[in-house]
Motif scaffolding. Structure first.
Motif, PDB file in Angstrom:
ATOM      1  N   ILE A 122      23.282  51.331  -5.697  1.00  9.23           N
ATOM      2  CA  ILE A 122      22.763  49.980  -5.907  1.00  9.23           C
ATOM      3  C   ILE A 122      22.592  49.298  -4.556  1.00  9.23           C
ATOM      4  CG2 ILE A 122      23.134  47.739  -7.007  1.00  9.23           C
ATOM      5  CD1 ILE A 122      24.930  49.096  -9.012  1.00  9.23           C
ATOM      6  N   PRO A 123      21.384  48.817  -4.213  1.00  8.40           N
ATOM      7  CA  PRO A 123      21.200  48.063  -2.963  1.00  8.40           C
ATOM      8  C   PRO A 123      21.573  46.594  -3.156  1.00  8.40           C
ATOM      9  CG  PRO A 123      19.090  48.387  -4.044  1.00  8.40           C
ATOM     10  CD  PRO A 123      20.111  49.075  -4.905  1.00  8.40           C
ATOM     11  N   TYR A 124      22.103  45.991  -2.096  1.00  3.18           N
ATOM     12  CA  TYR A 124      22.431  44.564  -2.108  1.00  3.18           C
ATOM     13  C   TYR A 124      21.779  43.897  -0.895  1.00  3.18           C
ATOM     14  CZ  TYR A 124      25.998  45.976  -5.498  1.00  3.18           C
ATOM     15  OH  TYR A 124      26.641  46.492  -6.595  1.00  3.18           O
ATOM     16  N   PRO A 125      20.481  43.588  -0.986  1.00  2.00           N
ATOM     17  CA  PRO A 125      19.775  43.029   0.178  1.00  2.00           C
ATOM     18  C   PRO A 125      20.147  41.570   0.434  1.00  2.00           C
ATOM     19  CG  PRO A 125      18.295  43.167  -1.710  1.00  2.00           C
ATOM     20  CD  PRO A 125      19.579  43.820  -2.126  1.00  2.00           C
ATOM     21  N   PHE A 126      20.320  41.252   1.720  1.00  2.00           N
ATOM     22  CA  PHE A 126      20.513  39.876   2.195  1.00  2.00           C
ATOM     23  C   PHE A 126      21.691  39.186   1.512  1.00  2.00           C
ATOM     24  CE2 PHE A 126      15.835  40.680   1.608  1.00  2.00           C
ATOM     25  CZ  PHE A 126      15.628  41.208   2.871  1.00  2.00           C
ATOM     26  N   MET A 127      22.749  39.910   1.265  1.00  2.00           N
ATOM     27  CA  MET A 127      23.920  39.325   0.603  1.00  2.00           C
ATOM     28  C   MET A 127      25.159  39.532   1.466  1.00  2.00           C
ATOM     29  SD  MET A 127      23.359  40.529  -3.372  1.00  2.00           S
ATOM     30  CE  MET A 127      24.872  39.717  -3.885  1.00  2.00           C
ATOM     31  N   PRO A 128      26.003  38.498   1.626  1.00  2.00           N
ATOM     32  CA  PRO A 128      27.268  38.683   2.339  1.00  2.00           C
ATOM     33  C   PRO A 128      28.252  39.454   1.474  1.00  2.00           C
ATOM     34  CG  PRO A 128      27.116  36.456   1.478  1.00  2.00           C
ATOM     35  CD  PRO A 128      25.795  37.111   1.198  1.00  2.00           C
ATOM     36  N   LYS A 158      22.913  41.602   6.948  1.00  2.00           N
ATOM     37  CA  LYS A 158      21.837  42.416   7.492  1.00  2.00           C
ATOM     38  C   LYS A 158      20.478  41.832   7.106  1.00  2.00           C
ATOM     39  CE  LYS A 158      24.354  46.799   7.659  1.00  2.00           C
ATOM     40  NZ  LYS A 158      24.223  46.955   9.123  1.00  2.00           N
ATOM     41  N   THR A 159      19.526  41.929   8.019  1.00  2.00           N
ATOM     42  CA  THR A 159      18.163  41.470   7.762  1.00  2.00           C
ATOM     43  C   THR A 159      17.328  42.625   7.241  1.00  2.00           C
ATOM     44  OG1 THR A 159      17.417  41.993  10.002  1.00  2.00           O
ATOM     45  CG2 THR A 159      18.415  39.822   9.651  1.00  2.00           C
ATOM     46  N   ALA A 160      16.075  42.313   6.897  1.00  2.00           N
ATOM     47  CA  ALA A 160      15.175  43.356   6.389  1.00  2.00           C
ATOM     48  C   ALA A 160      14.911  44.412   7.447  1.00  2.00           C
ATOM     49  CB  ALA A 160      13.867  42.725   5.920  1.00  2.00           C
ATOM     50  N   TRP A 164      19.963  47.083   4.619  1.00  2.00           N
ATOM     51  CA  TRP A 164      20.919  46.316   3.831  1.00  2.00           C
ATOM     52  C   TRP A 164      22.033  47.214   3.334  1.00  2.00           C
ATOM     53  CZ3 TRP A 164      15.612  46.022   2.296  1.00  2.00           C
ATOM     54  CH2 TRP A 164      15.234  47.036   1.409  1.00  2.00           C
ATOM     55  N   ILE A 165      23.042  46.575   2.794  1.00  2.00           N
ATOM     56  CA  ILE A 165      24.195  47.309   2.284  1.00  2.00           C
ATOM     57  C   ILE A 165      23.835  47.952   0.959  1.00  2.00           C
ATOM     58  CG2 ILE A 165      26.570  47.071   1.453  1.00  2.00           C
ATOM     59  CD1 ILE A 165      26.880  44.729   3.395  1.00  2.00           C
ATOM     60  N   THR A 166      24.157  49.229   0.809  1.00  2.00           N
ATOM     61  CA  THR A 166      23.873  49.962  -0.423  1.00  2.00           C
ATOM     62  C   THR A 166      25.145  50.620  -0.929  1.00  2.00           C
ATOM     63  OG1 THR A 166      21.588  50.410   0.265  1.00  2.00           O
ATOM     64  CG2 THR A 166      22.507  51.791  -1.484  1.00  2.00           C
ATOM     65  N   GLN A 167      25.408  50.435  -2.196  1.00  2.00           N
ATOM     66  CA  GLN A 167      26.565  51.088  -2.814  1.00  2.00           C
ATOM     67  C   GLN A 167      26.204  52.501  -3.209  1.00  2.00           C
ATOM     68  OE1 GLN A 167      28.170  49.113  -6.276  1.00  2.00           O
ATOM     69  NE2 GLN A 167      29.306  50.922  -6.945  1.00  2.00           N
ATOM     70  N   ARG A 168      27.004  53.440  -2.753  1.00  2.00           N
ATOM     71  CA  ARG A 168      26.867  54.841  -3.160  1.00  2.00           C
ATOM     72  C   ARG A 168      28.243  55.337  -3.575  1.00  2.00           C
ATOM     73  NH1 ARG A 168      23.256  54.318   1.131  1.00  2.00           N
ATOM     74  NH2 ARG A 168      21.121  54.992   0.656  1.00  2.00           N
ATOM     75  N   GLY A 169      28.446  55.457  -4.867  1.00  2.00           N
ATOM     76  CA  GLY A 169      29.744  55.856  -5.381  1.00  2.00           C
ATOM     77  C   GLY A 169      30.222  54.883  -6.436  1.00  2.00           C
ATOM     78  N   THR A 170      31.504  54.953  -6.765  1.00  2.00           N
ATOM     79  CA  THR A 170      32.055  54.096  -7.808  1.00  2.00           C
ATOM     80  C   THR A 170      32.316  52.691  -7.264  1.00  2.00           C
ATOM     81  OG1 THR A 170      34.357  54.659  -7.321  1.00  2.00           O
ATOM     82  CG2 THR A 170      33.161  56.113  -8.845  1.00  2.00           C
ATOM     83  N   ASP A 171      32.521  51.756  -8.173  1.00  2.00           N
ATOM     84  CA  ASP A 171      32.795  50.377  -7.769  1.00  2.00           C
ATOM     85  C   ASP A 171      34.069  50.289  -6.947  1.00  2.00           C
ATOM     86  OD1 ASP A 171      30.530  49.448  -9.009  1.00  2.00           O
ATOM     87  OD2 ASP A 171      31.535  48.809 -10.847  1.00  2.00           O
ATOM     88  N   ARG A 178      34.312  48.285   1.654  1.00  3.44           N
ATOM     89  CA  ARG A 178      34.005  46.969   2.212  1.00  3.44           C
ATOM     90  C   ARG A 178      35.283  46.281   2.695  1.00  3.44           C
ATOM     91  NH1 ARG A 178      29.784  47.846   4.051  1.00  3.44           N
ATOM     92  NH2 ARG A 178      29.871  45.685   4.774  1.00  3.44           N
ATOM     93  N   ALA A 179      36.380  46.471   1.983  1.00  6.82           N
ATOM     94  CA  ALA A 179      37.649  45.884   2.403  1.00  6.82           C
ATOM     95  C   ALA A 179      38.110  46.503   3.719  1.00  6.82           C
ATOM     96  CB  ALA A 179      38.700  46.083   1.318  1.00  6.82           C
ATOM     97  N   ARG A 180      37.999  47.808   3.860  1.00 11.26           N
ATOM     98  CA  ARG A 180      38.431  48.471   5.097  1.00 11.26           C
ATOM     99  C   ARG A 180      37.621  47.982   6.283  1.00 11.26           C
ATOM    100  NH1 ARG A 180      36.854  52.017   8.496  1.00 11.26           N
ATOM    101  NH2 ARG A 180      34.891  52.319   7.373  1.00 11.26           N
ATOM    102  N   ILE A 181      36.327  47.847   6.120  1.00 13.34           N
ATOM    103  CA  ILE A 181      35.463  47.406   7.212  1.00 13.34           C
ATOM    104  C   ILE A 181      35.859  46.012   7.691  1.00 13.34           C
ATOM    105  CG2 ILE A 181      33.092  46.718   7.766  1.00 13.34           C
ATOM    106  CD1 ILE A 181      32.152  49.032   5.973  1.00 13.34           C
ATOM    107  N   ASN A 182      36.245  45.155   6.756  1.00 11.56           N
ATOM    108  CA  ASN A 182      36.598  43.783   7.098  1.00 11.56           C
ATOM    109  C   ASN A 182      38.071  43.614   7.448  1.00 11.56           C
ATOM    110  OD1 ASN A 182      34.151  41.868   6.513  1.00 11.56           O
ATOM    111  ND2 ASN A 182      34.143  43.330   4.812  1.00 11.56           N
ATOM    112  N   GLY A 183      38.846  44.708   7.414  1.00 10.57           N
ATOM    113  CA  GLY A 183      40.276  44.595   7.659  1.00 10.57           C
ATOM    114  C   GLY A 183      41.025  44.017   6.481  1.00 10.57           C
ATOM    115  N   TYR A 184      40.441  44.099   5.291  1.00 12.54           N
ATOM    116  CA  TYR A 184      41.012  43.518   4.082  1.00 12.54           C
ATOM    117  C   TYR A 184      41.657  44.608   3.229  1.00 12.54           C
ATOM    118  CZ  TYR A 184      38.897  38.855   4.668  1.00 12.54           C
ATOM    119  OH  TYR A 184      38.589  37.594   5.096  1.00 12.54           O
TER     120      TYR A 184
END
Length: 374
Positions: A122-128, A158-160, A164-171, A178-184
């Motif tokens: 699932i792609p998530y364009p222009f979303m924090p 990310k801009t066009a 953009w961020i794309t989900q590949r895998g389970t939720d 995403r938590a690891r990248i942000n230190g969360y």
């Protein structure tokens, strides 16, 4: 179960119901493990070959994995504590030649396991990140899972042109990444009321609610059965990042970063000095905001040098020790007394017995707290 302690077991597809008496009578053990990553449970039943659990309920799907939800609640001194709200993931049956010695074991995880059964792209364009995580978690509101999403300290959108961020895998895999990248960190915590859970996405923070102190080697005041400590001199490290200046994008800037979590400060006067040095493989090819996010993520995913493990009897402790809070330690000596973060707790419940195993952590010797709650 014990004087002042009562166990409530609820099982069922979708909406769990009070377990029938035949199930409660066969129950011999309950184990629940709560940690800062995920939680799990195990139910053990003693059954005969003509037990309704084997002849009727098991074939009818009463313990079917994934679709069967389990609630485990312990009421202590009139206050209900939701230890587990999860789904069955596995069942094991060990028949025996001895009468009444056959064992049925049911294992499961917290409700985050429902987020780990379907791969998606699932792609998530222009979303924090906070909007993405809230959107992913929205589908689990039907299970009573309420999102608690803390916006990243350094947002990256990310801009066009950048993609953009794309989900590949389970939720669950996607949110944890995403938590690891942000230190969360990300976890699902049952409660505070039955049928409700909180899906937390945010910094690794132990709530500053001190629990009654764990006391060792103090005669009649002792309330733990065992407690041991370990100091790992190689746990702390410094990582060297290389980034390029944002103006010319050609001048390398070395940035040494210690793994010190501002959300979990040292609880000792003498912090453990870093003993390892490593060079980061990422950073130089990233944009300045992404590099800052990566560096912050390393700092917040720090390790603690001092760990402790032990066990206690809830009747002696007179409380239920909870994970993701803090607790004091007394009687261990000048070096190891003081406050600790509670990393994990395992509840072991049997007829007439309620014990807990636990792991603690902190960084630094000698308490920086002048007084503890007894």
């Amino acid at each position: 179960m014990l004087k002042g302690i009562y166990l409530t077991l609820m099982i069922g597809p979708g909406v769990p119901l009070i377990a029938p008496q035949v199930v409660v009578d066969a129950l011999t053990g309950v184990q629940v493990t709560s940690s800062k990553d995920r939680s799990g449970f195990q139910l053990t039943f003693a059954v005969a070959k003509n037990s309704p659990l084997i002849t009727t309920m098991l074939p009818a799907g009463y313990f079917d994995p994934i679709i069967t939800r389990v609630l485990i609640i312990v009421t202590l001194n009139g206050v209900p504590n939701v230890l587990m709200d999860g789904l069955i993931t596995n069942q094991e049956y060990a028949p025996s030649n001895e009468v009444g010695q056959s064992v049925l074991t049911i294992t499961g995880e917290d409700l985050s396991v429902a987020m780990d059964v379907l791969d998606m792209v699932i792609p998530y364009p222009f979303m924090p990140d906070e909007a993405i995580v809230n959107l992913v978690l929205a589908k689990y509101l039907v299970l009573g899972v309420t999102p608690l999403v803390i916006p990243p300290i350094i947002p990256v959108i990310k801009t066009a042109i950048d993609g953009w961020i794309t989900q590949r895998g389970t939720d669950r895999e996607f949110i944890k990444e995403r938590a690891r990248i942000n230190g969360y960190v990300f976890f699902v915590d049952p409660g505070p009321v039955p049928g409700q859970s909180i899906a937390y996405f945010g910094p690794d923070i132990n709530l500053p609610i001190p629990q009654p102190a764990l006391t060792i080697n103090m005669d009649s005041a002792t309330n733990v059965e065992s407690l041991s400590f370990s100091l790992d001199g190689l746990a702390k490290k410094i990582r060297l990042y290389t980034i390029y200046d944002p103006f010319t994008d050609s001048i390398p800037i070395p940035v040494p970063v210690p793994n010190v979590n501002i959300f979990k400060p040292p609880l000792g006067v003498r912090p453990t000095p870093p003993a390892r040095f490593e060079i980061a493989q990422e950073g130089s090819e990233l944009a300045i905001d992404e590099a800052a996010q990566t560096i912050l993520g390393f700092m917040m995913n720090n390790s603690t040098a001092i760990t402790a493990s032990g066990s206690l009897d809830v009747m002696r402790y007179e409380q239920i020790l909870r994970a993701r809070l803090i607790v004091g330690v007394r009687g261990a000596g000048l070096a190891y007394d003081g406050l600790y973060y509670v990393d994990s707790v395992t509840h072991n419940i049997k007829q007439g017995e309620y014990k807990q195993n636990f792991t603690l952590s902190r960084d630094g010797l000698i308490s920086n707290t002048p007084m503890l709650i007894p």
